[in-house]
Design a protein around this motif. Structure first.
Motif, mmCIF file in Angstrom:
data_model
loop_
_atom_site.group_PDB
_atom_site.id
_atom_site.type_symbol
_atom_site.label_atom_id
_atom_site.label_comp_id
_atom_site.label_asym_id
_atom_site.label_seq_id
_atom_site.Cartn_x
_atom_site.Cartn_y
_atom_site.Cartn_z
ATOM 1 N N GLU A 110 0.847 -1.190 0.000
ATOM 2 C CA GLU A 110 0.000 0.000 0.000
ATOM 3 C C GLU A 110 0.883 1.241 0.000
ATOM 4 O OE1 GLU A 110 -3.659 0.075 2.233
ATOM 5 O OE2 GLU A 110 -3.177 -1.877 3.110
ATOM 6 N N GLN A 141 1.083 8.188 6.725
ATOM 7 C CA GLN A 141 -0.363 8.104 6.554
ATOM 8 C C GLN A 141 -0.652 7.488 5.194
ATOM 9 O OE1 GLN A 141 -2.392 11.896 6.804
ATOM 10 N NE2 GLN A 141 -4.383 10.951 7.255
ATOM 11 N N LYS A 142 -1.688 6.641 5.139
ATOM 12 C CA LYS A 142 -2.067 6.054 3.864
ATOM 13 C C LYS A 142 -2.591 7.140 2.942
ATOM 14 C CE LYS A 142 -3.416 1.361 5.267
ATOM 15 N NZ LYS A 142 -4.543 0.390 5.284
ATOM 16 N N ASN A 168 -8.216 11.818 4.013
ATOM 17 C CA ASN A 168 -9.342 12.577 4.564
ATOM 18 C C ASN A 168 -9.609 12.227 6.030
ATOM 19 O OD1 ASN A 168 -10.146 9.982 3.993
ATOM 20 N ND2 ASN A 168 -12.233 10.555 3.374
ATOM 21 N N THR A 169 -8.691 11.439 6.638
ATOM 22 C CA THR A 169 -8.798 11.102 8.053
ATOM 23 C C THR A 169 -7.553 11.624 8.766
ATOM 24 O OG1 THR A 169 -7.646 8.963 7.936
ATOM 25 C CG2 THR A 169 -9.988 8.984 7.331
ATOM 26 N N LYS A 209 -5.825 9.463 10.722
ATOM 27 C CA LYS A 209 -5.171 8.228 11.163
ATOM 28 C C LYS A 209 -3.754 8.165 10.610
ATOM 29 C CE LYS A 209 -5.866 3.243 11.580
ATOM 30 N NZ LYS A 209 -6.758 2.100 11.270
ATOM 31 N N GLN A 210 -2.797 8.011 11.530
ATOM 32 C CA GLN A 210 -1.400 7.881 11.145
ATOM 33 C C GLN A 210 -0.783 6.644 11.808
ATOM 34 O OE1 GLN A 210 0.901 11.425 11.726
ATOM 35 N NE2 GLN A 210 -0.528 12.741 10.604
ATOM 36 N N ASP A 223 0.698 -3.074 5.493
ATOM 37 C CA ASP A 223 -0.104 -2.677 6.655
ATOM 38 C C ASP A 223 -0.398 -3.926 7.486
ATOM 39 O OD1 ASP A 223 -1.867 -1.737 8.511
ATOM 40 O OD2 ASP A 223 -3.446 -1.195 7.094
ATOM 41 N N ASN A 232 -3.724 -3.993 9.965
ATOM 42 C CA ASN A 232 -5.058 -4.305 9.439
ATOM 43 C C ASN A 232 -5.041 -5.498 8.484
ATOM 44 O OD1 ASN A 232 -6.478 -1.908 10.593
ATOM 45 N ND2 ASN A 232 -4.985 -0.820 9.304
ATOM 46 N N SER A 277 -4.675 6.628 0.761
ATOM 47 C CA SER A 277 -6.110 6.356 0.615
ATOM 48 C C SER A 277 -6.917 6.848 1.812
ATOM 49 C CB SER A 277 -6.345 4.848 0.432
ATOM 50 O OG SER A 277 -5.878 4.123 1.564
ATOM 51 N N GLU A 278 -6.226 7.343 2.864
ATOM 52 C CA GLU A 278 -6.908 7.806 4.078
ATOM 53 C C GLU A 278 -6.537 9.261 4.397
ATOM 54 O OE1 GLU A 278 -7.029 3.438 6.356
ATOM 55 O OE2 GLU A 278 -5.647 4.995 7.040
#
Length: 434
Positions: free
Chosen positions: A245, A279-280, A285-286, A288-289, A310, A313, A282-283
């Motif tokens: 990813e 940080q992804k 907009n969040t 989450k790191q 990853d 997950n 694909s994420e």
């Protein structure tokens, strides 16, 4: 004892049951004559071997008389005729011996032998090496192909066939196949089954030369596992390339003066230990790191893109991981820095040769994997030192690095493309490379 002699007889019919005309089969491709019941032999014109073969064709009728002499009568080399003059004796009434001299005409008929039939059908092989790798990527095969080309190991192959999980190499002799097996053993970790003429390349991890190279991203400790050790204690990969990813680096710092316990082993000098917050993509907009250590500390800066697994997950169905303390399993393992592939392809001023082989059309995934392999060559000098890299004159010369910092191969490492072609026997002819 009285002898009666007759002159040479060329009239039609039979003399003491000996036919005047006999057919004999000849293979034009390999220049061999058929010797019943199932063999083909090479004989020079007017040789003792060819004379013996001709006499065997009339062995039965000759057994009823005494053969005194036999020899060839000259014929035009392209007449498709062989003439043998025979002198025979046979006892007749009152103990008299009748001696006759006559010529048997052999008609040479063209017939392709079984070996030449198989050559024409591209099926003339006595040994086949079937190379297999039980992974979802082909990068090891791309590397192996370049090694085969570099050391000329393709020159004795009759045919190379590519299938979805490997390559088949066909040989006219087991000796040539055995040389390839020995080459593979010294090149990649593999095992083989001799009695089946099959060679398997097993599961490969990380960079593969004649050993498997491993690195611990938490400590930079490195280890090499040779083929014998791997096959004695095999292990599986936790993830495969399709699970990579893309992450963006938010923060990066170098870890200095890391305290290592006794017996820490060999530490890589090529890498720098770093700690990063990522940080992804694909994420984005969040908020989450992820935090992890990495062996890519010397390459990463805030804003860089990097590929990784990853693990936080991911469903890690592995007995060894399940036994580990969860605190020791990182959330993310970073593998390589990511660059703009389109730019890299456009600026790539070098190329590789390929083995001529029977292959299916390259699909999108194959093309992606091949591009991955080309990028590996650009990024790792240890891999490309065993690969012949050729200058691509169709691409203009630029600096060895670009504004993105993507690694490139220097002109000094490139060879000029001399367009050398060789056939499967190593002689000049049909190209085994493209």
């Amino acid at each position: 004892m009285e002898y009666m002699t007759e002159s040479v007889d060329r009239s039609p019919g039979h003399i003491q049951g000996v036919p005047k005309q006999v057919s004999i089969s000849f293979c034009k491709q390999c220049q061999r004559y058929f010797q019943p019941p199932a063999s083909w032999v090479q004989c020079a014109l007017e040789s003792r071997e060819l004379l013996a073969l001709c006499l065997k064709k009339i062995k039965a009728p000759l057994s009823k008389v005494r053969l005194v002499d036999a020899g060839f009568v000259w014929t035009e080399p392209h007449s498709k005729r062989l003439k043998v003059k025979l002198t025979i004796q046979k006892e007749v009434m009152n103990g008299a011996i009748l001696q006759q001299v006559f010529v048997v005409d052999y008609v040479v008929q063209s017939q392709m032998c079984g070996d030449c039939h198989r050559v024409e059908a591209k099926d003339f092989w006595k040994a086949v090496i079937q190379v297999r790798q039980k992974t979802l990527h082909k990068k090891t095969f791309y590397y192996l192909e370049q090694l085969i080309l570099k050391y000329g190991m393709h020159q004795n192959t009759l045919r190379i066939k590519e299938i979805h999980d490997g390559l088949d190499f066909y040989y006219s002799s087991k000796q040539h196949a055995q040389k390839m097996v020995e080459f593979l053993q010294g090149t990649v970790p593999c095992r083989y089954v001799v009695n089946l003429n099959v060679t398997y390349i097993g599961h490969i991890c990380s960079l593969v030369t004649s050993a498997i190279h491993l690195i611990d991203p938490n400590t930079l400790q490195v280890a090499d596992i040779d083929g014998n050790t791997f096959w004695s204690h095999p292990f599986n990969s936790l993830c495969h390339p399709k699970q990579l990813e893309e992450f963006i680096v938010m923060e990066c710092s170098i870890v200095r003066d890391l305290k290592r316990s006794a017996g820490a082993g060999i530490i890589s000098k090529k890498h720098t230990l770093g700690e990063v917050w990522i940080q992804k993509t694909s994420e984005m907009n969040t908020d989450k790191q992820y935090f992890c250590r990495t062996h890519l500390g010397h390459l990463l800066n805030p804003g860089d893109l990097v590929l990784g697994f990853d693990l936080a997950n991911c469903n890690l169905n592995d007995e060894h991981v399940n036994k580990m303390n969860s605190d020791r399993v990182p959330d993310v393992v970073l593998i390589k820095k990511s660059y703009d592939r389109t730019k890299r392809q456009r600026r790539r001023n070098w190329k590789l040769k390929e083995l001529a082989r029977d292959r299916e059309d390259m699909d999108t995934d194959d093309e992606r994997q091949y591009q991955d392999f080309l990028e590996d060559l650009e990024e790792d000098e240890a891999i490309r030192k065993n690969v012949n890299i050729y200058r691509d004159s169709t691409v203009p010369v630029e600096s060895d690095t670009d504004d993105e910092g993507a690694p490139r191969i220097s002109l000094a490492e490139m060879l000029e493309d001399l367009h050398i072609s060789q056939d499967a026997t190593g002689e000049e002819g049909a190209s085994m490379m493209s």
